[in-house]
Design an enzyme around this catalytic site. Structure first.
Site, PDB file in Angstrom:
ATOM      1  N   ASP A   1       8.635  21.447  45.928  1.00  0.00           N
ATOM      2  CA  ASP A   1       8.710  21.276  47.372  1.00  0.00           C
ATOM      3  C   ASP A   1       7.839  22.352  47.997  1.00  0.00           C
ATOM      4  O   ASP A   1       7.614  23.413  47.384  1.00  0.00           O
ATOM      5  CB  ASP A   1      10.153  21.411  47.878  1.00  0.00           C
ATOM      6  CG  ASP A   1      10.262  21.073  49.364  1.00  0.00           C
ATOM      7  OD1 ASP A   1      10.406  19.880  49.684  1.00  0.00           O
ATOM      8  OD2 ASP A   1      10.164  21.997  50.197  1.00  0.00           O
TER       9      ASP A   1
ATOM     10  N   TYR B   1       7.738  24.655  59.674  1.00  0.00           N
ATOM     11  CA  TYR B   1       9.162  24.765  59.340  1.00  0.00           C
ATOM     12  C   TYR B   1       9.695  26.161  59.633  1.00  0.00           C
ATOM     13  O   TYR B   1      10.827  26.323  60.119  1.00  0.00           O
ATOM     14  CB  TYR B   1       9.386  24.430  57.866  1.00  0.00           C
ATOM     15  CG  TYR B   1       9.260  22.965  57.541  1.00  0.00           C
ATOM     16  CD1 TYR B   1      10.261  22.064  57.896  1.00  0.00           C
ATOM     17  CD2 TYR B   1       8.144  22.474  56.877  1.00  0.00           C
ATOM     18  CE1 TYR B   1      10.154  20.718  57.594  1.00  0.00           C
ATOM     19  CE2 TYR B   1       8.020  21.124  56.570  1.00  0.00           C
ATOM     20  CZ  TYR B   1       9.028  20.250  56.944  1.00  0.00           C
ATOM     21  OH  TYR B   1       8.916  18.913  56.654  1.00  0.00           O
TER      22      TYR B   1
ATOM     23  N   ARG C   1      19.643  14.838  38.291  1.00  0.00           N
ATOM     24  CA  ARG C   1      19.823  15.877  39.297  1.00  0.00           C
ATOM     25  C   ARG C   1      21.255  15.966  39.812  1.00  0.00           C
ATOM     26  O   ARG C   1      21.555  16.791  40.680  1.00  0.00           O
ATOM     27  CB  ARG C   1      18.883  15.589  40.484  1.00  0.00           C
ATOM     28  CG  ARG C   1      17.829  16.642  40.720  1.00  0.00           C
ATOM     29  CD  ARG C   1      17.370  16.632  42.155  1.00  0.00           C
ATOM     30  NE  ARG C   1      18.419  17.076  43.049  1.00  0.00           N
ATOM     31  CZ  ARG C   1      18.428  16.875  44.370  1.00  0.00           C
ATOM     32  NH1 ARG C   1      17.442  16.205  44.939  1.00  0.00           N
ATOM     33  NH2 ARG C   1      19.411  17.310  45.111  1.00  0.00           N
TER      34      ARG C   1
END
Length: 348
Positions: free
Chosen positions: A77, A152, A41
């Site tokens: 995610d 969120y 990554r």
């Protein structure tokens, strides 16, 4: 006769059927603690890596190769499906998801919508290739539950007390339910795409639902999580539900429609099984902090959890939350081998 995912230890346990051993996998097993994850990554942001099928496939496979876990969890995610639609969210290193324009009124809802099949190309391509490479190892599909994703979007980022979210629920329930309903549709689109591409099970993460009272959960959250599970009921895949600090909510989380309920380390698994009615498999629940305590501490804890898991018709061994970033991969690999060997049933 070669084994298939349908007869894997993980799927047998998820269906409450006996298998060769107690299956084990870890939440956040793909990445974070693995040096090969950081290497692949390098130079790529978290969300960029989630939208690139080549990286999704590689990162999802890394813990299967290293640990020999009984299931792979799709690398993603909870905000990735929103990012795919152009929604203004980023993952800030060391912080988590950060929203450019938090949703505080009805006008903000316009930016929230499910991704189209074309926008979910990264997901479909990744799952199809993973299923091909995984063979008889099941792939677990992944999505964030409406409440946790909404927290969120309302807070603007991570929160310790979710004060703005809870205040919005009570002060403007119309807006709250409209937002949660849209986010249920986001989760459904994401999960259905994964299952239709070949995922063998799904897990709905309601990570922060433990911030709520049972009364608030039942009124403001349960209907929307239930909508997600109901939409997946047409598919013959086990559905797992998990949240942190949800000991008082386990029965309600089960009632939302889960086939398997995950428990964190705060509630013993035999008690968790009792709270969800005793008829469903459980998942969990080693305290991640104990990964740093030494094997002389870990071994009796694992034995205890395996014994408590027998109170349910099926048990999937896991941590009580995700793998910490500083966990030692060697310790995790030893746990996998120990659980599989300790719980192995005599050949019939």
């Amino acid at each position: 006769m070669p084994s298939t995912p349908a007869r894997s230890p993980f799927l047998l346990a998820a269906r409450g059927e006996p298998g060769p051993h107690t299956p084990v996998w870890f939440m956040r097993q793909a990445g974070r603690a693995l040096p090969e994850y950081h290497a692949v990554r390098e130079g790529t942001t978290m969300l960029e890596s989630c939208l690139r099928p080549d990286l999704v496939v590689e990162i999802t496979l890394q813990p299967v190769r290293r640990y020999g876990v009984d299931a792979a969890i799709f690398y993603s995610d909870i905000v990735t499906p929103l990012k795919a639609t152009g929604f203004g969210v980023e993952i800030k290193p060391g912080v988590g998801p950060v929203v450019a324009d938090p949703i505080r009124d009805l006008a903000g809802l316009a930016a929230v919508r499910p991704a189209t099949p074309a926008e979910l190309f990264y997901l479909t391509e990744s799952v199809q290739e993973l299923v091909r490479q995984l063979g008889d190892t099941p792939l677990i599909g992944f999505a964030g539950a409406p409440f946790t994703v909404a927290s969120y979007l309302v807070e603007g980022g991570p929160s310790k007390d979710h004060a703005k979210t809870k205040a919005l629920m009570h002060s403007d329930p119309k807006l709250w339910h409209a937002l949660a309903d849209r986010l249920a549709d986001v989760a459904i689109a994401c999960l259905v795409a994964q299952v239709e591409a070949g995922a063998s099970a799904i897990q709905l993460f309601d990570s922060w639902a433990g911030a709520l009272s049972p009364r608030d959960y039942e009124q403001f959250v349960l209907p929307h999580s239930a909508k997600v599970f109901e939409a997946l009921s047409a598919y013959d895949v086990p559905k797992i539900h998990f949240g942190v600090n949800t000991g008082e909510l386990l029965g309600l989380m089960s009632a939302a429609g889960a086939d398997v309920v995950g428990a964190d380390w705060r509630v013993p698994l035999d008690e968790a099984a009792r709270r969800i009615g005793g008829a469903k498999p459980v998942q969990g629940n080693l305290d991640p902090a104990l990964l740093h305590a030494g094997w002389e501490v870990l071994e009796p804890e694992i034995d205890r959890i395996l014994a408590e898991g027998k109170a349910a018709p099926g048990h999937i061994f896991n941590l009580g939350h995700g793998v910490p970033p500083n966990a030692d991969p060697e310790v995790l690999g030893r746990i996998v081998k120990y659980v599989q060997a300790k719980s192995a049933r005599a050949a019939v």
